[in-house]
Design a protein around this motif. Structure first.
Motif, PDB file in Angstrom:
ATOM      1  N   VAL A  76       0.858  -1.339  -0.323  1.00 38.60           N
ATOM      2  CA  VAL A  76      -0.101  -0.441   0.008  1.00 38.60           C
ATOM      3  C   VAL A  76       1.239   1.415   0.146  1.00 38.60           C
ATOM      4  O   VAL A  76       1.858   1.494   0.970  1.00 38.60           O
ATOM      5  N   VAL A  77       1.278   1.837  -1.247  1.00 37.25           N
ATOM      6  CA  VAL A  77       2.084   3.570  -0.979  1.00 37.25           C
ATOM      7  C   VAL A  77       0.911   5.072  -1.719  1.00 37.25           C
ATOM      8  O   VAL A  77       0.117   4.732  -2.817  1.00 37.25           O
ATOM      9  N   THR A  78       1.333   5.539  -0.834  1.00 39.15           N
ATOM     10  CA  THR A  78       0.764   6.469  -1.105  1.00 39.15           C
ATOM     11  C   THR A  78       1.496   7.455  -1.273  1.00 39.15           C
ATOM     12  O   THR A  78       3.389   7.739  -1.846  1.00 39.15           O
ATOM     13  N   SER A  86       8.364  15.096  -1.661  1.00 38.26           N
ATOM     14  CA  SER A  86       8.937  13.677  -1.738  1.00 38.26           C
ATOM     15  C   SER A  86       9.651  13.184  -2.687  1.00 38.26           C
ATOM     16  O   SER A  86      10.042  11.868  -1.984  1.00 38.26           O
ATOM     17  N   LEU A  88      13.463  12.987  -3.521  1.00 37.83           N
ATOM     18  CA  LEU A  88      15.285  13.175  -2.891  1.00 37.83           C
ATOM     19  C   LEU A  88      16.245  13.593  -3.977  1.00 37.83           C
ATOM     20  O   LEU A  88      16.473  13.423  -3.977  1.00 37.83           O
ATOM     21  N   LEU A  99      14.158   3.883  -4.782  1.00 38.37           N
ATOM     22  CA  LEU A  99      14.373   4.221  -3.106  1.00 38.37           C
ATOM     23  C   LEU A  99      13.612   2.898  -2.374  1.00 38.37           C
ATOM     24  O   LEU A  99      14.458   2.499  -1.168  1.00 38.37           O
ATOM     25  N   GLY A 100      12.318   2.727  -2.814  1.00 35.56           N
ATOM     26  CA  GLY A 100      11.522   1.496  -1.995  1.00 35.56           C
ATOM     27  C   GLY A 100      11.708   0.400  -2.120  1.00 35.56           C
ATOM     28  O   GLY A 100      11.547  -1.116  -1.433  1.00 35.56           O
ATOM     29  N   GLU A 102      15.600  -1.014  -2.791  1.00 29.46           N
ATOM     30  CA  GLU A 102      16.348  -1.370  -2.878  1.00 29.46           C
ATOM     31  C   GLU A 102      16.811  -2.133  -1.768  1.00 29.46           C
ATOM     32  O   GLU A 102      18.664  -3.404  -2.361  1.00 29.46           O
ATOM     33  N   LYS A 103      16.008  -3.318  -1.097  1.00 30.72           N
ATOM     34  CA  LYS A 103      16.606  -5.372  -0.867  1.00 30.72           C
ATOM     35  C   LYS A 103      16.398  -5.697  -1.662  1.00 30.72           C
ATOM     36  O   LYS A 103      16.823  -7.653  -1.794  1.00 30.72           O
ATOM     37  N   ARG A 145       7.986   5.915  -8.904  1.00 30.45           N
ATOM     38  CA  ARG A 145       8.327   5.343  -7.821  1.00 30.45           C
ATOM     39  C   ARG A 145       7.580   4.346  -6.890  1.00 30.45           C
ATOM     40  O   ARG A 145       7.946   3.062  -6.209  1.00 30.45           O
ATOM     41  N   ALA A 146       5.881   4.602  -7.130  1.00 30.96           N
ATOM     42  CA  ALA A 146       5.349   4.434  -6.232  1.00 30.96           C
ATOM     43  C   ALA A 146       5.247   2.662  -7.343  1.00 30.96           C
ATOM     44  O   ALA A 146       4.644   1.352  -6.835  1.00 30.96           O
ATOM     45  N   MET A 149       6.881  -0.483  -6.644  1.00 30.67           N
ATOM     46  CA  MET A 149       6.852  -1.066  -5.647  1.00 30.67           C
ATOM     47  C   MET A 149       5.730  -2.490  -6.252  1.00 30.67           C
ATOM     48  O   MET A 149       5.245  -2.934  -5.225  1.00 30.67           O
TER      49      MET A 149
END
Lengths: 257, 248
Positions: A76-78, A86, A88, A99-100, A102-103, A145-146, A149
């Motif tokens: 769930v991404v806002t 928002s 960087l 960013l979200g 990177e794992k 970016r969202a 994910m």
């Protein structure tokens, strides 16, 4: 998918606690596009923050796929209105989009970033810094970016509120396509009636103080929608009229007398 | 800015040349620059100058480093919470107004004439600029910037290292830029007052033995040290804030 029952939120204010939301019932089905409309200060953003796990509710139950929401749930991404804060500024577009995720390992990450950038039409600009881009492009970076994910639910807080009309229309159509393509559930907060009717499967109007849902309206306009053809349809105009009336505009009154 | 430092030094050079030409080599108060080198050379020969510079630099660098760590941590914590800010602000204001020199007797009383005492006296005042810039930077940080890593599912550690730290870094460095010359001044001051090692102690000793040429020579070295420190931190601050804030 997402469900809130008897949700209430009280936030600390300058003159003691303020009851922002009270008795809100909302169900959003998988793949549905739901807009939340309301005048400014009506608690739309608070509702979205609660759905996104960024703000805890004071009362009621709120679940996502049957799991209670406490903190931002996976998938769930806002997307925020304030894209400038928002993104960087020390990261390039590509690294912002990553960013979200990177794992993940590098190949998977790169392919997801490429895919997300392609969906918003920014593949060529991935090496630039976000502050070099126009407002519309920056918001597309945030959406990419969202999307990187691979979210189940996209929560959007007046994402096009700060953009000019032309950019807004093109981003609305892009969002429409992406939502359809990926089957993502979208909860879209806006104060723009036309936008809400144009994009949504269903829209709800927040009203009152403390706010709850005053009107819930299905939008059975055929998809894909088109900025000109859809907006000329009689049923579009009728829906629009109905929503304006619910928001307290005295359109009918003035027309009749 | 490029080019100007050299041109800006012309008045100083002119002054020194005039001093050299018009000065009296036997003057006990204003020995001309050519005598300064001779004045300092006994310290070089007895191998005392380099250790003195080393001591001063060590106290300065270590003090500034500790001040940076403490200042940015406390500043960030205070700036993050209104209640904490309100509770601590009066005490912080009081401590900040305390003149650095007045710490020397207390620190010497508690820690004796030691390197630790010097460090404490340097750290406390050097911490303030960093603490204050961090506090206001943390306070004015956009809530959206803090929500962003949360909604993207970043862990607490990742939120701190990937978002919060880079976002506050320009403020930290701005504070360091102000704190660095301050830390150097206080290092020398403590050394002069307490005579615990370093350039300042050498300066004080030279003064009390009326070695005026040596005093001026050491002063020049201290001045060069200050100039270099200032140049380095200013350059670093400008470079980093340009990169982090994304302007130009």
């Amino acid at each position: 998918m997402i469900s809130c029952d008897d949700l209430s939120v009280t936030l600390p204010g300058a003159n003691g606690p303020v009851n922002i939301l009270s008795g809100v019932h909302l169900r959003v089905a998988k793949g549905e596009f739901v807009s939340v409309l309301g005048t400014s200060g009506s608690g739309k953003t608070t509702l979205l923050r609660v759905l996104g796990g960024l703000q805890s509710a004071t009362g009621g139950r709120i679940t996502c796929d049957g799991v209670d929401i406490a903190g931002p749930p996976d998938g769930v991404v806002t997307v925020f209105q304030d894209y400038a804060h928002s993104l960087l500024p020390w990261r390039t577009v590509r690294r912002n989009v990553a960013l979200g995720i990177e794992k993940l390992d590098k190949t998977e990450r790169d392919s997801r970033v490429d895919e997300a950038l392609a969906m918003v039409g920014l593949s060529e600009r991935d090496g630039e810094y976000p502050w070099r881009l126009s407002g519309g492009m920056q918001q597309r970076v945030q959406i990419a970016r969202a999307l990187a994910m691979r979210p189940r639910v996209l929560l959007m807080d007046e994402p096009f509120g700060a953009l000019d009309a032309m950019t807004k229309a093109s981003l609305q159509d892009q969002l429409q396509q992406v939502a359809e393509l990926t089957g993502t559930t979208v909860v879209f907060v806006t104060h723009d009636v036309e936008e809400a009717v144009y994009l949504s499967d269903r829209l709800v109007v927040l009203s009152g103080s403390p706010a709850n849902i005053g009107l819930s309206l299905d939008v059975p306009l055929p998809r894909p929608r088109d900025q000109i053809a859809t907006k000329e349809r009689a049923d579009y105009l009728e829906l629009r009229h109905e929503v304006y009336a619910a928001l307290g505009h005295k359109v009918g009154e003035r027309a009749s007398g | 800015m490029r080019g100007t430092p050299v041109r800006g030094l012309i008045p100083l050079v002119v002054l020194l040349v005039l001093w050299e030409v018009l000065g009296d080599p036997a003057s006990p108060y204003f020995p001309p620059p050519s005598t300064w080198v001779d004045g300092v050379s006994p310290l070089v020969e007895s191998d005392r100058l380099l250790p003195a510079i080393g001591d001063t630099s060590l106290t300065f660098v270590l003090g500034l480093f500790i001040a940076t760590v403490l200042g940015s941590l406390v500043g960030t914590l205070v700036g993050a919470s209104r209640p904490v800010d309100r509770a601590l602000s009066p005490s912080l204001e009081f401590l900040r107004a305390l003149p650095a020199a007045s710490l020397v007797p207390v620190a010497a009383l508690v820690l004796g004439y030691t390197a630790q005492m010097k460090l404490v006296v340097v750290v406390l005042p050097a911490m303030w600029p960093i603490l204050l810039t961090c506090r206001s930077a943390r306070r004015s940080l956009s809530p959206v910037l803090l929500d962003t890593p949360r909604t993207l599912g970043l862990s607490g550690w990742d939120r701190m290292t990937k978002v919060l730290t880079p976002a506050l870094l320009p403020a930290v460095l701005l504070g360091v830029r102000v704190a660095a010359p301050l830390a150097l001044i206080i290092t020398l001051l403590v050394e002069i007052v307490t005579r615990v090692n370093g350039l300042g102690a050498a300066l004080g000793a030279a003064q009390s033995s009326f070695l005026s040429a040596q005093v001026y020579g050491l002063l020049t070295i201290a001045g060069v040290l200050g100039f270099v420190v200032n140049w380095v931190v200013t350059r670093a601050e400008t470079a980093v804030s340009r990169r982090m804030r994304g302007t130009t």
